[in-house]
Motif scaffolding. Structure first.
Motif, PDB file in Angstrom:
ATOM      1  N   CYS A  47      26.385  42.735  44.773  1.00  0.00           N
ATOM      2  CA  CYS A  47      26.678  42.409  43.386  1.00  0.00           C
ATOM      3  C   CYS A  47      28.040  41.741  43.284  1.00  0.00           C
ATOM      4  O   CYS A  47      28.928  41.976  44.091  1.00  0.00           O
ATOM      5  N   PHE A  48      28.163  40.902  42.293  1.00  0.00           N
ATOM      6  CA  PHE A  48      29.432  40.263  41.978  1.00  0.00           C
ATOM      7  C   PHE A  48      29.791  40.645  40.556  1.00  0.00           C
ATOM      8  O   PHE A  48      28.988  40.480  39.652  1.00  0.00           O
ATOM      9  N   SER A  49      30.965  41.195  40.381  1.00  0.00           N
ATOM     10  CA  SER A  49      31.400  41.468  39.015  1.00  0.00           C
ATOM     11  C   SER A  49      32.262  40.305  38.557  1.00  0.00           C
ATOM     12  O   SER A  49      32.896  39.628  39.358  1.00  0.00           O
ATOM     13  N   GLY A  50      32.275  40.085  37.290  1.00  0.00           N
ATOM     14  CA  GLY A  50      32.997  38.959  36.726  1.00  0.00           C
ATOM     15  C   GLY A  50      34.495  39.102  36.885  1.00  0.00           C
ATOM     16  O   GLY A  50      35.004  40.027  37.514  1.00  0.00           O
ATOM     17  N   ARG A  51      35.196  38.199  36.300  1.00  0.00           N
ATOM     18  CA  ARG A  51      36.650  38.216  36.372  1.00  0.00           C
ATOM     19  C   ARG A  51      37.196  39.373  35.555  1.00  0.00           C
ATOM     20  O   ARG A  51      36.731  39.643  34.461  1.00  0.00           O
ATOM     21  N   ARG A  52      38.163  40.048  36.112  1.00  0.00           N
ATOM     22  CA  ARG A  52      38.790  41.170  35.430  1.00  0.00           C
ATOM     23  C   ARG A  52      40.291  40.949  35.415  1.00  0.00           C
ATOM     24  O   ARG A  52      40.868  40.567  36.422  1.00  0.00           O
ATOM     25  N   ARG A  53      40.914  41.178  34.294  1.00  0.00           N
ATOM     26  CA  ARG A  53      42.360  41.022  34.188  1.00  0.00           C
ATOM     27  C   ARG A  53      43.024  42.356  34.455  1.00  0.00           C
ATOM     28  O   ARG A  53      42.653  43.368  33.883  1.00  0.00           O
ATOM     29  N   THR A  54      44.003  42.350  35.358  1.00  0.00           N
ATOM     30  CA  THR A  54      44.759  43.553  35.653  1.00  0.00           C
ATOM     31  C   THR A  54      46.241  43.271  35.459  1.00  0.00           C
ATOM     32  O   THR A  54      46.698  42.148  35.628  1.00  0.00           O
ATOM     33  N   LEU A  55      46.977  44.293  35.086  1.00  0.00           N
ATOM     34  CA  LEU A  55      48.428  44.206  34.936  1.00  0.00           C
ATOM     35  C   LEU A  55      49.052  45.193  35.912  1.00  0.00           C
ATOM     36  O   LEU A  55      48.731  46.381  35.893  1.00  0.00           O
ATOM     37  N   ARG A  56      49.945  44.705  36.791  1.00  0.00           N
ATOM     38  CA  ARG A  56      50.599  45.547  37.783  1.00  0.00           C
ATOM     39  C   ARG A  56      52.096  45.286  37.780  1.00  0.00           C
ATOM     40  O   ARG A  56      52.544  44.185  37.514  1.00  0.00           O
ATOM     41  N   CYS A  57      52.861  46.324  38.132  1.00  0.00           N
ATOM     42  CA  CYS A  57      54.308  46.190  38.261  1.00  0.00           C
ATOM     43  C   CYS A  57      54.621  45.514  39.592  1.00  0.00           C
ATOM     44  O   CYS A  57      53.975  45.792  40.605  1.00  0.00           O
ATOM     45  N   SER A  58      55.616  44.623  39.600  1.00  0.00           N
ATOM     46  CA  SER A  58      55.961  43.918  40.828  1.00  0.00           C
ATOM     47  C   SER A  58      56.793  44.781  41.776  1.00  0.00           C
ATOM     48  O   SER A  58      56.836  44.514  42.973  1.00  0.00           O
ATOM     49  N   LEU A  59      57.442  45.844  41.286  1.00  0.00           N
ATOM     50  CA  LEU A  59      58.267  46.694  42.143  1.00  0.00           C
ATOM     51  C   LEU A  59      57.509  47.905  42.684  1.00  0.00           C
ATOM     52  O   LEU A  59      57.467  48.135  43.887  1.00  0.00           O
ATOM     53  N   CYS A  60      56.901  48.701  41.792  1.00  0.00           N
ATOM     54  CA  CYS A  60      56.242  49.925  42.230  1.00  0.00           C
ATOM     55  C   CYS A  60      54.730  49.757  42.448  1.00  0.00           C
ATOM     56  O   CYS A  60      54.072  50.674  42.916  1.00  0.00           O
ATOM     57  N   ASN A  61      54.174  48.601  42.102  1.00  0.00           N
ATOM     58  CA  ASN A  61      52.756  48.252  42.304  1.00  0.00           C
ATOM     59  C   ASN A  61      51.798  49.201  41.569  1.00  0.00           C
ATOM     60  O   ASN A  61      50.652  49.346  41.954  1.00  0.00           O
ATOM     61  N   ARG A  62      52.246  49.849  40.517  1.00  0.00           N
ATOM     62  CA  ARG A  62      51.357  50.688  39.695  1.00  0.00           C
ATOM     63  C   ARG A  62      50.642  49.813  38.692  1.00  0.00           C
ATOM     64  O   ARG A  62      51.181  48.826  38.193  1.00  0.00           O
TER      65      ARG A  62
END
Length: 66
Positions: A47-62
């Motif tokens: 299966c392929f899921s569509g595009r998903r937008r994620t937001l992550r911190c550049s320092l702690c990667n949370r």
């Protein structure tokens, strides 16, 4: 008789951008990304899921909810 379950999940980053605001945990900058996922079973795409937008911190990667 032996049963082996081989599955894999591949993520591909399509685009990134700098999101407004700062991380609530460490104060770093937030990076947004469009991610495309593909699930595979025995190296065959299932299966392929569509595009998903994620937001992550550049320092702690949370992952930051926005």
């Amino acid at each position: 008789m032996c049963l082996v379950w081989v599955c894999d999940q591949e993520e591909q980053v399509i685009a990134t951008w700098q999101a407004p605001g700062s991380c609530p945990y460490c104060g770093g900058t937030i990076i947004g990304a469009d991610v495309k996922r593909a699930c595979r079973l025995c190296f065959v795409p299932v299966c392929f899921s569509g595009r998903r937008r994620t937001l992550r911190c550049s320092l702690c990667n949370r992952q930051v909810e926005g």
